[in-house]
Design a protein around this motif. Structure first.
Motif, PDB file in Angstrom:
ATOM      1  N   SER A   1      -3.462   2.163   8.379  1.00 12.34           N
ATOM      2  CA  SER A   1      -2.162   1.619   7.979  1.00 12.34           C
ATOM      3  C   SER A   1      -2.260   1.091   6.554  1.00 12.34           C
ATOM      4  O   SER A   1      -3.210   0.376   6.204  1.00 12.34           O
ATOM      5  N   CYS A   2      -1.255   1.454   5.739  1.00 19.25           N
ATOM      6  CA  CYS A   2      -1.310   1.087   4.330  1.00 19.25           C
ATOM      7  C   CYS A   2       0.103   0.796   3.822  1.00 19.25           C
ATOM      8  O   CYS A   2       1.059   1.505   4.186  1.00 19.25           O
ATOM      9  N   ILE A   3       0.222  -0.243   3.013  1.00 16.66           N
ATOM     10  CA  ILE A   3       1.531  -0.595   2.430  1.00 16.66           C
ATOM     11  C   ILE A   3       1.673   0.123   1.090  1.00 16.66           C
ATOM     12  O   ILE A   3       0.819  -0.011   0.201  1.00 16.66           O
ATOM     13  N   PHE A   4       2.773   0.908   0.975  1.00 17.99           N
ATOM     14  CA  PHE A   4       3.066   1.647  -0.244  1.00 17.99           C
ATOM     15  C   PHE A   4       4.420   1.197  -0.810  1.00 17.99           C
ATOM     16  O   PHE A   4       5.235   0.585  -0.110  1.00 17.99           O
ATOM     17  N   SER A   5       4.671   1.582  -2.033  1.00 21.08           N
ATOM     18  CA  SER A   5       6.010   1.444  -2.593  1.00 21.08           C
ATOM     19  C   SER A   5       6.966   2.308  -1.782  1.00 21.08           C
ATOM     20  O   SER A   5       6.593   3.388  -1.310  1.00 21.08           O
ATOM     21  N   LYS A   6       8.239   1.834  -1.641  1.00 21.19           N
ATOM     22  CA  LYS A   6       9.201   2.576  -0.815  1.00 21.19           C
ATOM     23  C   LYS A   6       9.437   3.994  -1.318  1.00 21.19           C
ATOM     24  O   LYS A   6       9.796   4.877  -0.551  1.00 21.19           O
ATOM     25  N   ASN A   7       9.251   4.213  -2.613  1.00 23.40           N
ATOM     26  CA  ASN A   7       9.529   5.551  -3.158  1.00 23.40           C
ATOM     27  C   ASN A   7       8.305   6.473  -3.130  1.00 23.40           C
ATOM     28  O   ASN A   7       8.288   7.516  -3.768  1.00 23.40           O
ATOM     29  N   VAL A   8       7.277   6.088  -2.377  1.00 20.07           N
ATOM     30  CA  VAL A   8       6.097   6.945  -2.275  1.00 20.07           C
ATOM     31  C   VAL A   8       6.470   8.270  -1.613  1.00 20.07           C
ATOM     32  O   VAL A   8       7.332   8.318  -0.719  1.00 20.07           O
TER      33      VAL A   8
ATOM     34  N   LYS B   1      -9.801   5.108   0.251  1.00 19.59           N
ATOM     35  CA  LYS B   1      -9.907   4.901  -1.198  1.00 19.59           C
ATOM     36  C   LYS B   1      -8.760   5.615  -1.924  1.00 19.59           C
ATOM     37  O   LYS B   1      -8.216   5.093  -2.910  1.00 19.59           O
ATOM     38  N   LEU B   2      -8.396   6.804  -1.417  1.00 13.99           N
ATOM     39  CA  LEU B   2      -7.278   7.531  -2.030  1.00 13.99           C
ATOM     40  C   LEU B   2      -5.980   6.740  -1.898  1.00 13.99           C
ATOM     41  O   LEU B   2      -5.194   6.645  -2.852  1.00 13.99           O
ATOM     42  N   PHE B   3      -5.739   6.181  -0.707  1.00 18.68           N
ATOM     43  CA  PHE B   3      -4.516   5.412  -0.487  1.00 18.68           C
ATOM     44  C   PHE B   3      -4.430   4.255  -1.492  1.00 18.68           C
ATOM     45  O   PHE B   3      -3.374   3.968  -2.059  1.00 18.68           O
ATOM     46  N   VAL B   4      -5.545   3.582  -1.708  1.00 19.14           N
ATOM     47  CA  VAL B   4      -5.574   2.495  -2.689  1.00 19.14           C
ATOM     48  C   VAL B   4      -5.288   3.048  -4.086  1.00 19.14           C
ATOM     49  O   VAL B   4      -4.575   2.433  -4.890  1.00 19.14           O
ATOM     50  N   GLY B   5      -5.837   4.233  -4.358  1.00 18.37           N
ATOM     51  CA  GLY B   5      -5.583   4.854  -5.652  1.00 18.37           C
ATOM     52  C   GLY B   5      -4.117   5.204  -5.857  1.00 18.37           C
ATOM     53  O   GLY B   5      -3.628   5.248  -7.000  1.00 18.37           O
ATOM     54  N   PHE B   6      -3.418   5.484  -4.760  1.00 22.99           N
ATOM     55  CA  PHE B   6      -1.971   5.747  -4.827  1.00 22.99           C
ATOM     56  C   PHE B   6      -1.167   4.456  -4.959  1.00 22.99           C
ATOM     57  O   PHE B   6       0.051   4.480  -4.922  1.00 22.99           O
ATOM     58  N   GLY B   7      -1.833   3.316  -5.116  1.00 20.59           N
ATOM     59  CA  GLY B   7      -1.138   2.036  -5.267  1.00 20.59           C
ATOM     60  C   GLY B   7      -0.924   1.302  -3.960  1.00 20.59           C
ATOM     61  O   GLY B   7      -0.170   0.321  -3.893  1.00 20.59           O
TER      62      GLY B   7
END
Length: 436
Positions: free
Chosen positions: A366-373, A426-432
């Motif tokens: 589970s990862c929190i992203f910007s809504k426009n991801v 790590k990729l998810f973190v790289g995506f912000g």
């Protein structure tokens, strides 16, 4: 499976044993051999049937294959001929055809069909596809089309000819080449040459030549002798070769350059399509060179290596490569493989092996992203990661605990290793993103 009995006399060694692998999935296979203990062990191991009596095998076989050494073939044909059941077929697989053909014609009753054959491949061959087989029927009965169609279904290259024509052609293909190769090997032995010392001076062509000579010399010498001695064209072939060697020796010893050039040019013209010959040999050299370069460049990386004879696949980190050996490490185990006996797996083949043989790891992230991801971009990127099998979006949440303009996405990731899933995080973190 086709309910038909295929009997192989001499099914415990050589080509006779190899035929078991081709037939056992489609027919009921029975074999005989001279060593009954060995025969029963082989039959049990390969899941076929063993019979101690050649005559008994002939009596129950729909198709009887005589796969004994050349010098015994005619005797075995005469031995079993009276016991074959009406309407059955006899096939032999020897390298000469005139003598077995004549024996079958004389010994077998009219109710038994026979097809003298020569599979032009050795017991080390692992597949029938594109292999050559020669059929030399005196006459064609009801079995002939069935046999021809079966061989054709295996994508074999079928040659139909007479026993006489076959033996003449094989006097060039086998008698001449074997004689010249063994003569060369014998000369090397007489000169007391240590071939390992020549490695620093080897050209690719020299390597190929030595390998071909070694392949012929390493064959069963009794088989090689009988190929030489039982082909009626043998004496003429060997005498002509000897005359050519002596002529060339004398021309060079007499320093007759013009005559040497004349002989070389005439020989070259008679070799036919030189361009194709150069192309084929260049491809062989290039394949060997590219394979070795690939291995050298793969040191420290994961590779898959398939043993070309056993079919077993070895996967691990390539630790070292020398002229003859590749060393793989998998966990604490070290495996050394002869480069000559391996085939490098392509990326898709290695991936399929992993799917079939390795335990899979599944984790929800589970990862929190910007809504426009862009979810599709995340999934496509992860799917291209090394050792990732699948990624699925299983939940999307933007409740009270989630900041405004953000969304929590939960993905189920399936991979071949824990490390691969760690890389996804790590990729998810790289995506912000922020891992929850």
């Amino acid at each position: 499976m086709i309910f038909m009995n295929v009997g192989i006399i001499g099914g415990t060694d050589g080509l006779g044993k190899t035929l078991i692998y081709y037939f056992r999935d489609e027919f009921d296979v029975y074999i005989t051999g001279r060593d009954h203990k060995k025969g029963r062990a082989i039959a049990n191991n390969l899941d076929v049937n063993y019979i101690e009596s050649n005559a008994g095998l002939a009596n129950i076989s729909d198709v009887l294959v005589v796969a004994v050494p050349i010098e015994y073939t005619s005797d075995v044909i005469r031995e079993v001929a009276p016991f074959m059941k009406d309407g059955s077929l006899m096939v032999d697989v020897t390298s000469v055809k005139e003598e077995p053909s004549k024996t079958m014609a004389e010994a077998l009753p009219e109710t038994i069909e026979y097809i003298p054959t020569h599979p032009i491949f050795g017991p080390r061959t692992t597949r029938l596809d594109n292999q050559v087989i020669v059929l030399t029927p005196d006459k064609k009965g009801k079995w002939y089309d069935r046999v021809y169609n079966y061989l054709e279904s295996k994508n074999m290259r079928i040659i139909e000819t007479t026993a006489e024509k076959h033996d003449y052609m094989m006097s060039i293909v086998q008698v001449l080449t074997h004689f010249s190769f063994i003569s060369t090997a014998s000369a090397i032995e007489k000169l007391k040459v240590d071939l390992s010392e020549t490695e620093d001076y080897e050209s690719p062509i020299y390597n190929l030549m030595i390998d071909l000579i070694a392949r012929i010399v390493a064959q069963n010498p009794y088989l090689t002798y009988n190929i030489q001695s039982r082909n009626n064209n043998g004496p003429k072939i060997r005498n002509t070769f000897a005359e050519s060697v002596i002529e060339l020796r004398d021309v060079i010893n007499e320093k007759d350059e013009d005559k040497f050039v004349e002989i070389a040019i005439q020989a070259t013209k008679h070799m036919g399509d030189i361009t194709n010959a150069l192309g084929r040999s260049d491809k062989a050299i290039s394949a060997l060179s590219n394979e070795y370069s690939y291995l050298i460049n793969s040191i420290g990386k994961e590779v898959g290596l398939k043993h070309i004879y056993s079919g077993k696949i070895h996967v691990g980190i390539l630790e070292n490569v020398d002229n003859k050996t590749a060393t793989l490490k998998r966990g604490s185990k070290i495996k050394k493989l002869r480069i000559a006996n391996i085939q490098i797996l392509q990326d898709n083949e290695l991936y399929q092996w992993k799917l079939d043989n390795m335990n899979k790891v599944t984790r929800s992230i589970s990862c929190i992203f910007s809504k426009n991801v862009h979810v599709g971009t995340i999934q496509e990127t992860v799917e291209n990661f090394h050792n990732i099998i699948d990624i699925k979006l299983i939940d999307a949440y933007n409740g009270p605990q989630i900041p405004d303009n953000s969304i929590s996405l939960t993905f189920e990731v399936t991979a071949l290793t824990k490390e691969a899933i760690d890389n996804v995080e790590k990729l998810f973190v790289g995506f912000g993103g922020t891992i929850r």
